[in-house]
Design an enzyme around this catalytic site. Structure first.
Site, PDB file in Angstrom:
ATOM      1  N   ASP A  18     -72.383   1.080 -78.409  1.00  0.00           N
ATOM      2  CA  ASP A  18     -72.063  -0.112 -77.636  1.00  0.00           C
ATOM      3  C   ASP A  18     -72.785  -1.265 -78.325  1.00  0.00           C
ATOM      4  O   ASP A  18     -73.754  -1.055 -79.065  1.00  0.00           O
ATOM      5  CB  ASP A  18     -72.539   0.068 -76.194  1.00  0.00           C
ATOM      6  CG  ASP A  18     -72.375  -1.187 -75.364  1.00  0.00           C
ATOM      7  OD1 ASP A  18     -71.288  -1.777 -75.387  1.00  0.00           O
ATOM      8  OD2 ASP A  18     -73.355  -1.586 -74.699  1.00  0.00           O
ATOM      9  N   ASP A  20     -73.536  -4.982 -76.882  1.00  0.00           N
ATOM     10  CA  ASP A  20     -74.390  -5.887 -76.116  1.00  0.00           C
ATOM     11  C   ASP A  20     -75.532  -5.152 -75.417  1.00  0.00           C
ATOM     12  O   ASP A  20     -75.309  -4.179 -74.688  1.00  0.00           O
ATOM     13  CB  ASP A  20     -73.556  -6.633 -75.072  1.00  0.00           C
ATOM     14  CG  ASP A  20     -72.425  -7.430 -75.719  1.00  0.00           C
ATOM     15  OD1 ASP A  20     -72.462  -7.614 -76.943  1.00  0.00           O
ATOM     16  OD2 ASP A  20     -71.511  -7.856 -74.989  1.00  0.00           O
TER      17      ASP A  20
END
Length: 275
Positions: A18, A20
């Protein structure tokens, strides 16, 4: 340096990250809010709202309902934006905005996974126009990101073509496993959010990074490692593998300087030969 990687032989494997608050310390999309404002894409009011959304995101992350509201807001916000202008703004400000907020621990893991022969794949809910340049900056092999519909005029329509979120991320990972020959039992996945549980469950080596409360609870219950990333370090201060590509302006200046130097050398040699 954080060591969380072991060497494996074939079949192939990958590490899915992922983006962020996992690889970078902020929201990749919201980070460009000021740049989009300065580029005339959003109003001052929208810029302030984007800044507030970044604050909320950093304070505690976003749950499913908040993510849905954010998706609707951003879809409406970008309607009518020229895609090429968006890409240009991102390219011009990428190093200034993103380079300083990349976690050192995440960059180390990316290096280690590559050294172990694994592909690195960024899987992000943010838009492809933002995620793809960041993936290139990080040296990722592939990127999975949200895609907006682009009209015949080259502008966003406000509709979402592909939403990389929740179960959709897990589906993308499984599709890549088939197309690229990844053994998911040998693959790794990293995320900070409980909304990415499907992605984490899809691999043999899930890792919770700076997890929100719900993901921390799940990780502890399942016995998953919990990693804390705290050191954003500009890539240009790290290993040569992460050296920052020269900007076009700097390249032009270097070429001009080289040409000027060559001219001086030629002129000096001419004078010596004449003398």
């Amino acid at each position: 340096m954080l060591r969380d990687v072991e060497n494996h032989s074939l079949p192939r494997a990958a590490a899915f990250f992922d983006l962020d608050k996992t690889v970078i310390a902020k929201s990749s999309t919201l980070t460009f809010g000021k740049s989009f404002y300065q580029g005339g894409l959003i109003s001052r009011r929208a810029a302030l709202r984007t800044a507030y959304a970044q604050f909320v995101f950093l304070a505690g992350g976003l749950d499913h309902d908040q993510m849905e509201r954010m998706r609707e807001y951003l879809s409406t916000l970008v309607r009518g934006w020229n895609v090429q202008q968006v890409r240009q703004i991102v390219a011009e400000t990428l190093h200034d905005l993103i380079d300083p907020i990349i976690y050192d621990e995440a960059a180390s893991l990316i290096e280690e996974h590559h050294a172990a022969g694994r592909d690195v794949v960024i899987v992000s809910t943010s838009g492809a126009e933002v995620v793809e340049p960041i993936g290139e900056l990080l040296g990722a092999d592939r990127v999975v990101a949200t895609r907006m519909v682009v009209g015949a005029d080259g502008c966003f329509t406000g509709e979402v073509e592909y939403y990389a979120y929740g179960p959709t991320k897990a589906e993308a990972i499984r599709e890549l496993a088939v197309s690229e020959g990844y053994d998911l039992d040998r693959c790794y996945a990293y995320s900070d959010s409980a909304t990415d549980l499907p992605m984490l469950q899809a691999v043999g080596h899930p890792r919770a990074v700076n997890p929100d409360r719900a993901l921390r609870r799940e990780a502890l219950a399942r016995g998953w490692p919990v990693l804390e990333f705290r050191r954003p370090v500009p890539l240009k201060k790290r290993l040569p593998a992460f050296s920052v590509p020269p900007r076009p302006a700097l390249v032009a200046a270097a070429i001009t300087a080289a040409a000027a130097t060559a001219g001086l050398v030629w002129y000096a040699s001419r004078r010596r030969s004449t003398a």
